[in-house]
Structures are given as structure tokens and as C-alpha cells.
Design a protein around this motif. Structure first.
Motif, PDB file in Angstrom:
ATOM      1  N   LEU A  74     -15.026  -2.671 -19.216  1.00  7.95           N
ATOM      2  CA  LEU A  74     -14.434  -4.001 -19.025  1.00  7.95           C
ATOM      3  C   LEU A  74     -12.972  -3.813 -18.646  1.00  7.95           C
ATOM      4  O   LEU A  74     -12.244  -3.089 -19.320  1.00  7.95           O
ATOM      5  N   LEU A  75     -12.577  -4.449 -17.555  1.00 10.09           N
ATOM      6  CA  LEU A  75     -11.186  -4.364 -17.090  1.00 10.09           C
ATOM      7  C   LEU A  75     -10.640  -5.781 -16.995  1.00 10.09           C
ATOM      8  O   LEU A  75     -11.395  -6.715 -16.715  1.00 10.09           O
ATOM      9  N   GLN A  76      -9.345  -5.930 -17.192  1.00  7.71           N
ATOM     10  CA  GLN A  76      -8.781  -7.275 -17.164  1.00  7.71           C
ATOM     11  C   GLN A  76      -8.697  -7.817 -15.737  1.00  7.71           C
ATOM     12  O   GLN A  76      -8.141  -7.170 -14.844  1.00  7.71           O
ATOM     13  N   GLY A  77      -9.246  -9.002 -15.536  1.00  2.00           N
ATOM     14  CA  GLY A  77      -9.198  -9.646 -14.231  1.00  2.00           C
ATOM     15  C   GLY A  77      -7.900 -10.409 -14.050  1.00  2.00           C
ATOM     16  O   GLY A  77      -7.011 -10.379 -14.918  1.00  2.00           O
ATOM     17  N   GLY A  78      -7.779 -11.105 -12.912  1.00  2.00           N
ATOM     18  CA  GLY A  78      -6.552 -11.834 -12.607  1.00  2.00           C
ATOM     19  C   GLY A  78      -6.809 -13.321 -12.473  1.00  2.00           C
ATOM     20  O   GLY A  78      -7.890 -13.821 -12.794  1.00  2.00           O
ATOM     21  N   VAL A  79      -5.807 -14.018 -11.950  1.00  2.00           N
ATOM     22  CA  VAL A  79      -5.863 -15.477 -11.829  1.00  2.00           C
ATOM     23  C   VAL A  79      -6.760 -15.898 -10.660  1.00  2.00           C
ATOM     24  O   VAL A  79      -7.389 -16.949 -10.687  1.00  2.00           O
ATOM     25  N   THR A  80      -6.802 -15.075  -9.608  1.00  2.00           N
ATOM     26  CA  THR A  80      -7.684 -15.338  -8.464  1.00  2.00           C
ATOM     27  C   THR A  80      -8.656 -14.172  -8.332  1.00  2.00           C
ATOM     28  O   THR A  80      -8.419 -13.092  -8.882  1.00  2.00           O
ATOM     29  N   ARG A  81      -9.727 -14.410  -7.547  1.00  2.57           N
ATOM     30  CA  ARG A  81     -10.658 -13.304  -7.294  1.00  2.57           C
ATOM     31  C   ARG A  81      -9.909 -12.141  -6.662  1.00  2.57           C
ATOM     32  O   ARG A  81     -10.121 -10.972  -7.012  1.00  2.57           O
ATOM     33  N   GLN A  82      -9.031 -12.468  -5.713  1.00  4.31           N
ATOM     34  CA  GLN A  82      -8.275 -11.424  -5.030  1.00  4.31           C
ATOM     35  C   GLN A  82      -7.491 -10.568  -6.030  1.00  4.31           C
ATOM     36  O   GLN A  82      -7.479  -9.343  -5.947  1.00  4.31           O
ATOM     37  N   GLU A  83      -6.859 -11.246  -6.995  1.00  4.12           N
ATOM     38  CA  GLU A  83      -6.069 -10.501  -7.984  1.00  4.12           C
ATOM     39  C   GLU A  83      -6.982  -9.679  -8.903  1.00  4.12           C
ATOM     40  O   GLU A  83      -6.640  -8.566  -9.315  1.00  4.12           O
ATOM     41  N   SER A  84      -8.150 -10.240  -9.214  1.00  3.54           N
ATOM     42  CA  SER A  84      -9.099  -9.478 -10.031  1.00  3.54           C
ATOM     43  C   SER A  84      -9.495  -8.184  -9.328  1.00  3.54           C
ATOM     44  O   SER A  84      -9.476  -7.107  -9.924  1.00  3.54           O
ATOM     45  N   VAL A  85      -9.850  -8.302  -8.042  1.00  2.58           N
ATOM     46  CA  VAL A  85     -10.256  -7.103  -7.302  1.00  2.58           C
ATOM     47  C   VAL A  85      -9.073  -6.142  -7.196  1.00  2.58           C
ATOM     48  O   VAL A  85      -9.231  -4.926  -7.375  1.00  2.58           O
ATOM     49  N   TYR A  86      -7.893  -6.680  -6.937  1.00  2.00           N
ATOM     50  CA  TYR A  86      -6.686  -5.845  -6.858  1.00  2.00           C
ATOM     51  C   TYR A  86      -6.591  -4.961  -8.093  1.00  2.00           C
ATOM     52  O   TYR A  86      -6.365  -3.756  -8.002  1.00  2.00           O
ATOM     53  N   ARG A  87      -6.775  -5.580  -9.248  1.00  2.00           N
ATOM     54  CA  ARG A  87      -6.629  -4.815 -10.496  1.00  2.00           C
ATOM     55  C   ARG A  87      -7.689  -3.736 -10.640  1.00  2.00           C
ATOM     56  O   ARG A  87      -7.411  -2.647 -11.121  1.00  2.00           O
ATOM     57  N   GLY A  88      -8.889  -4.055 -10.201  1.00  2.00           N
ATOM     58  CA  GLY A  88      -9.959  -3.057 -10.269  1.00  2.00           C
ATOM     59  C   GLY A  88      -9.696  -1.893  -9.324  1.00  2.00           C
ATOM     60  O   GLY A  88      -9.896  -0.727  -9.669  1.00  2.00           O
TER      61      GLY A  88
END
Ligand code: CTP
Ligand code: MG
Length: 235
Positions: A74-88
Motif C-alpha cells: 500500500l502506497l500513499q496516493g495523491g489528491v488527483t489520479r495524476q498525483e497518485s500515479v506520480y507517487r507510485g
């Protein structure tokens, strides 16, 4: 192949009180269906779920109940999908050993393991790809006119494809693309769009008509029908 699953949304259009990925679908949470298909794909060796920490207890519970053979983090996501993918992507890039990545929306819980494997295999040959299906409808491009929404043009249907996930990329290029997007303030709804903005090729892999993205309550009804049909084709 490493797989990132964006699952950090809230599912506003579904209108439920919880993240739509936690809603039950034929006795299992939506996310469990997505995970089980990815787990069955021979090519997937690691799964990272981008998610909101508030959903982690529920997700841990799902993971405990389905007993996958693929390691999941489990990894922390972001405010937008784009930011979530960025973090991954940032996480995987930091590992320093990962060459390619597939990204698959948690909300596309009907994708088959064959589709994951098809995308993984195709990603051996190219640096960017997406699953997509030919558009069936005639699509109109519009603008607001003096008496309402007015049609501007009709793109030739044979060239139109409806984008799905999985989407797959060479990790170093995807990281570069996401860094550029951050620097330029680009906001996109899928990762392929970042490659397109940079002029980098993205290829199409034949997707699946049943690979719906659960967005509204109606999609849940359709998904249930499709899964029931798969479990009991004689129905
Ligand atoms: N997603 C994400 N991080 C966000 C927003 C969305 O990881 N900040 C994920 C969703 O969990 C979903 C996928 O991206 O699996 C596709 O997004 P969408 O279908 O739009 O889901 P939601 O954003 O949750 O729904 P809505 O837009 O209706 O609120
Ligand atoms: Mg959304």
C-alpha cells in the motif's frame, strides 16, 4: 512486471459514502476483483496500490481475505489520479531496479489476467502503450453556439479508440514525463497523455469491451451482470 493500481479516489460520481472500490460486488469488494485478476496474470510480480491512508484498514482487510500470491504494497496516493500515479512512479524509480511498469485503475475491476499479460508482452517491444477498444458510437465535437451546444465536426470513427487501462511504459520515461508535467503544470486524465504531449509514441493494445471503469451506480449493475455471466455462462 510491476503494476501500480490507482485506488486513491473517493468515487464522487458513484455517490456512495465510501470509496467505490470498497463497495461490494457479488460478495467481494470491487478492489478484490481487480487484485485477483492482476494476481492471476503470470507476468505481474509486484503490485502497488495507491490509496488514501484512511482506506488502509479496509484494504488490509481485503488483502487478508483474498490470499494473493503476488506481493502487494500500500502506497500513499495523491489528491488527483495524476498525483497518485506520480507517487507510485516516484517510489518505483527510487528502487533503481524497475524497468517497466503497468498502471491499471482499481475501478476497472473486470479486466482479465489475459489482458494484463498481453500488455506486459507488448511492452517488451515498445516504450509506451495503452489498452483501448474501437469506438462504436459516432462522436461529435462541439462548441457552445448561439442557441445551444453546436456541432463543430465529426471525427472519422475508424481512427477513434476508447482508452482503457492497463497502460504500460518504460519507467524512466514515465518518470521524466511526470516530472515535466509537474514543471509545466500539465493536468491530464491518463498517463499516455503525458507521452503524447512530449511527442513520444504510445501504441494501442486491443483492450476488452467488458473492461468497464466503474464510475456511476449503473456501472455496478452492468459489472454484476458481466461477472455473473462469467461465473455461470449457461445463465
Ligand atoms: N484515483 C486515484 N487518486 C485520486 C483520484 C482517483 O488513485 N486522487 C483512482 C481511482 O481510485 C480510480 C482511478 O483513479 O481507481 C480512476 O478514477 P475515477 O474513476 O475518476 O475514480 P474516482 O476519482 O474515485 O471517482 P470520481 O471521479 O467519480 O470521484
Ligand atoms: Mg476521478
Amino acid at each position: 512486471m510491476h503494476l501500480l493500481i490507482p485506488a486513491a479516489g473517493s468515487g464522487k460520481r458513484m455517490g456512495a459514502a465510501v470509496n467505490k472500490l470498497l463497495l461490494p460486488l457479488l460478495g467481494q469488494p470491487v478492489l478484490a476483483w481487480t487484485l485477483r485478476a492482476a494476481d492471476r496474470a503470470h507476468s505481474i510480480e509486484w503490485i502497488g496500490i495507491l490509496s488514501q491512508p484512511g482506506d488502509w484498514p479496509a484494504m488490509e482487510q481485503i488483502l487478508a481475505s483474498i490470499d494473493l500470491s503476488t506481493p502487494v504494497q500500500l502506497l500513499q496516493g495523491g489528491v488527483t489520479r495524476q498525483e497518485s500515479v506520480y507517487r507510485g512512479v516516484e517510489y518505483l524509480y527510487g528502487l533503481g531496479t524497475v524497468e517497466r511498469v503497468l498502471i491499471h485503475d482499481g475501478a476497472r475491476c473486470l479486466a482479465t489476467s489475459e489482458l494484463f499479460d498481453r500488455c506486459s508482452a507488448a511492452l517488451e517491444q515498445v516504450d509506451g502503450l495503452i489498452a483501448a477498444i474501437p469506438v462504436k458510437d459516432t462522436i461529435k465535437v462541439t462548441a457552445s453556439g448561439p442557441k445551444g451546444i453546436q456541432i463543430e465536426s465529426t471525427p472519422e470513427r475508424s481512427r477513434l479508440w476508447a482508452a482503457q487501462t492497463p497502460q504500460g511504459f518504460r519507467l524512466s520515461l514515465l518518470w521524466q514525463a511526470h516530472r515535466e508535467a509537474l514543471a509545466q503544470g500539465w493536468q491530464v486524465t491518463d498517463d499516455a497523455a503525458l507521452f503524447e504531449k512530449l511527442g513520444w509514441p504510445v501504441y494501442i493494445v486491443e483492450g476488452e469491451e467488458s473492461n468497464l471503469k466503474l464510475t456511476t451506480p449503473w456501472d455496478l449493475v452492468l459489472a454484476k451482470q458481466i461477472l455473473q455471466q462469467r461465473l455461470d455462462p449457461a445463465r
